[in-house]
Design an enzyme around this catalytic site. Structure first.
Site, mmCIF file in Angstrom:
data_model
loop_
_atom_site.group_PDB
_atom_site.id
_atom_site.type_symbol
_atom_site.label_atom_id
_atom_site.label_comp_id
_atom_site.label_asym_id
_atom_site.label_seq_id
_atom_site.Cartn_x
_atom_site.Cartn_y
_atom_site.Cartn_z
ATOM 1 N N TYR A 102 -13.238 28.771 20.095
ATOM 2 C CA TYR A 102 -13.361 30.193 20.540
ATOM 3 C C TYR A 102 -12.212 30.395 21.373
ATOM 4 O O TYR A 102 -11.750 29.258 22.269
ATOM 5 C CB TYR A 102 -14.439 30.279 21.373
ATOM 6 C CG TYR A 102 -14.826 31.376 22.361
ATOM 7 C CD1 TYR A 102 -15.288 32.538 21.734
ATOM 8 C CD2 TYR A 102 -14.690 31.547 23.550
ATOM 9 C CE1 TYR A 102 -15.123 33.751 22.439
ATOM 10 C CE2 TYR A 102 -15.018 32.531 24.314
ATOM 11 C CZ TYR A 102 -15.031 33.689 23.926
ATOM 12 O OH TYR A 102 -15.185 34.802 24.421
ATOM 13 N N LYS A 198 -24.945 35.141 23.479
ATOM 14 C CA LYS A 198 -24.711 35.614 21.726
ATOM 15 C C LYS A 198 -26.143 35.459 21.524
ATOM 16 O O LYS A 198 -26.976 36.217 21.797
ATOM 17 C CB LYS A 198 -23.931 34.510 21.288
ATOM 18 C CG LYS A 198 -22.561 34.472 22.082
ATOM 19 C CD LYS A 198 -21.694 35.644 22.267
ATOM 20 C CE LYS A 198 -20.522 35.582 23.110
ATOM 21 N NZ LYS A 198 -19.530 34.587 22.800
HETATM 22 C C1 LIG Z 1 -18.554 33.841 23.696
HETATM 23 C C2 LIG Z 1 -18.433 32.274 23.310
HETATM 24 C C3 LIG Z 1 -18.017 31.254 24.531
HETATM 25 C C4 LIG Z 1 -17.703 31.927 25.903
HETATM 26 O O1 LIG Z 1 -18.884 32.675 26.456
HETATM 27 P P1 LIG Z 1 -19.162 33.723 27.555
HETATM 28 O O2 LIG Z 1 -20.518 33.747 27.495
HETATM 29 O O3 LIG Z 1 -18.456 34.910 26.804
HETATM 30 O O4 LIG Z 1 -18.410 33.168 28.686
HETATM 31 C C5 LIG Z 1 -17.817 30.160 24.050
HETATM 32 N N1 LIG Z 1 -17.976 29.784 22.891
HETATM 33 C C6 LIG Z 1 -18.209 30.349 21.808
HETATM 34 C C7 LIG Z 1 -18.326 29.921 20.329
HETATM 35 C C8 LIG Z 1 -18.362 32.031 22.119
HETATM 36 O O5 LIG Z 1 -18.746 32.658 20.918
#
Ligand SMILES: *Cc1c(COP(=O)(O)O)cnc(C)c1O
Length: 381
Positions: A102, A198
């Site tokens: 990410y 997510k």
């Molecule tokens: C979005 C995401 C993050 C970061 O998370 P946030 O809730 O946006 O701070 C970390 N790892 C992955 C794989 C992500 O998709």
């Protein structure tokens, strides 16, 4: 009691909470900053919400049961979770990390953790052997599987054998498959990370993050860090995530079903050069994903014939929003080159295949015919 996964999405492994709180079926939001002490030297178990709050604890118990961990901690974002995690390390420590992580994680490592004298090797853990990169200073291996956005799959159990031999930590960001489809701790990982924003939250409405650990020592260290830096998730947001989690299983199943249909449709389109979805049998990670997970998720990346086609699709989609983030009930389309991966230097980005012809879809729960019709008209526009 060890309930099955869809039951745990509602209750964790604890069904007593509905007998407390006046029988409330929806866990109460303890919207309080502080808690009165019954007497000097006594506590109700809660003192101050930065340290712990009943609503947060309830969420942490549910998530812990879903990942089959020892303990879970809920943070104000995925990045807050990773930031707290990185406080486990000291100046001079070395970490081996995936090269297709990410974008925000790479930014944290390169801009903040490197400034604090933690060093990294970024390698393709789906293909390269990690062992030659291990040095006396190496403290952890940090991976994502499948990766964002190229969907490379790393064999978790194989890396866990190596980290155990060397007495170092295996950390897995499990955001893409969610605890519904993959449980890295059961495969030998020590720490699991989630962006709760997510699939776990699932509704594109709340920012949250998690760490889940497999032992008491890590749990204690991370609770100390969290209470000290103050990045725990607020009670109302905990409640929103508890609510989101109730439908995790049915969302994941439906989203995956839609993703399969879209992947197969994209394969037939003359302007599509490649479809990167681990559920397709010719995907290089298919067999490993099948072995270590119970599903393939709903993230898919595809390559079109030209940058013009990519831009035309982004301009012309009517139903599918052109927006960052993923995992929610709404299908979203992103352009990794200018969005999630814009901070990654161009040469590094191109080495991992993230070019101006790459688009990423997070497939939601809509009627799949509507999604395919929207993509079809956007290709032709
Ligand atoms: C979005 C995401 C993050 C970061 O998370 P946030 O809730 O946006 O701070 C970390 N790892 C992955 C794989 C992500 O998709």
């Amino acid at each position: 009691m060890n309930y099955k996964i869809n039951t745990r999405c509602l209750y964790g492994n604890n069904t007593t909470s509905s007998k407390e709180h006046f029988g409330a079926i929806s866990y109460p939001i303890y919207q309080t900053a502080t808690f009165a002490h019954p007497s000097v030297g006594n506590s109700t178990g809660y003192d101050y919400t930065r340290a712990q709050n009943p609503t947060r604890e309830q969420l942490e118990k549910i998530l812990c049961s879903l990942e089959q961990g020892y303990d879970a901690l809920a943070f104000s974002s995925g990045m807050a979770a990773i930031t707290a995690l990185m406080e486990l390390f000291q100046p001079g420590d070395h970490i081996i990390a995936g090269n297709d992580l990410y974008g925000g994680t790479i930014r944290l490592f390169q801009s903040i953790n490197m400034k604090n004298q933690i060093s990294f090797d970024f390698i393709d853990t789906s293909k390269e052997d990690v062992e030659p990169y291990i040095r006396p200073q190496t403290k952890a291996i940090y991976i994502e599987t499948p990766t964002n956005p190229m969907m490379n799959v790393t064999d978790i159990a194989k890396i866990a054998t190596i980290t155990k031999q060397h007495g170092i930590l295996l950390i897995v960001d499990n955001t893409f498959l969610s605890p519904y489809f993959q449980n890295p701790l059961t495969l030998g990982a020590d720490i699991v990370i989630h962006s709760g924003t997510k699939f776990i939250g699932g509704h594109n409405d709340t920012i949250a993050g998690f760490l889940v650990v497999n032992n008491a020592e890590l749990s204690e260290q991370l609770h100390y860090i969290t209470k000290t830096v103050g990045s725990g998730l607020a009670p109302f947001d905990c409640w929103l995530i508890i609510r989101g989690l109730k439908t995790l299983g049915i969302r994941m199943e439906r989203q995956q079903e839609n993703a399969f249909a879209i992947a197969n449709w994209l394969l037939t389109h003359p302007r599509v050069k490649n479809v990167y979805y681990p559920g397709l049998p010719n995907h290089p990670g298919y067999e490993i994903c099948k072995k270590q997970a119970t599903g393939f998720g709903s993230m898919l990346t595809f390559q079109v014939d030209s940058p013009e086609t990519a831009l035309r699709i982004l301009r012309s989609v009517k139903l599918i929003p052109f927006a960052e983030s993923l995992g929610g009930v709404e299908t979203l389309i992103t352009y990794p080159m200018t969005q999630t991966h814009s901070d990654i230097p161009q040469d590094q980005r191109e080495k991992t295949g993230i070019t101006d012809t790459i688009l990423r879809l997070s497939v939601g729960i809509e009627d799949v015919d509507d999604l395919i019709a929207d993509l079809k008209q956007a290709f032709e526009e």
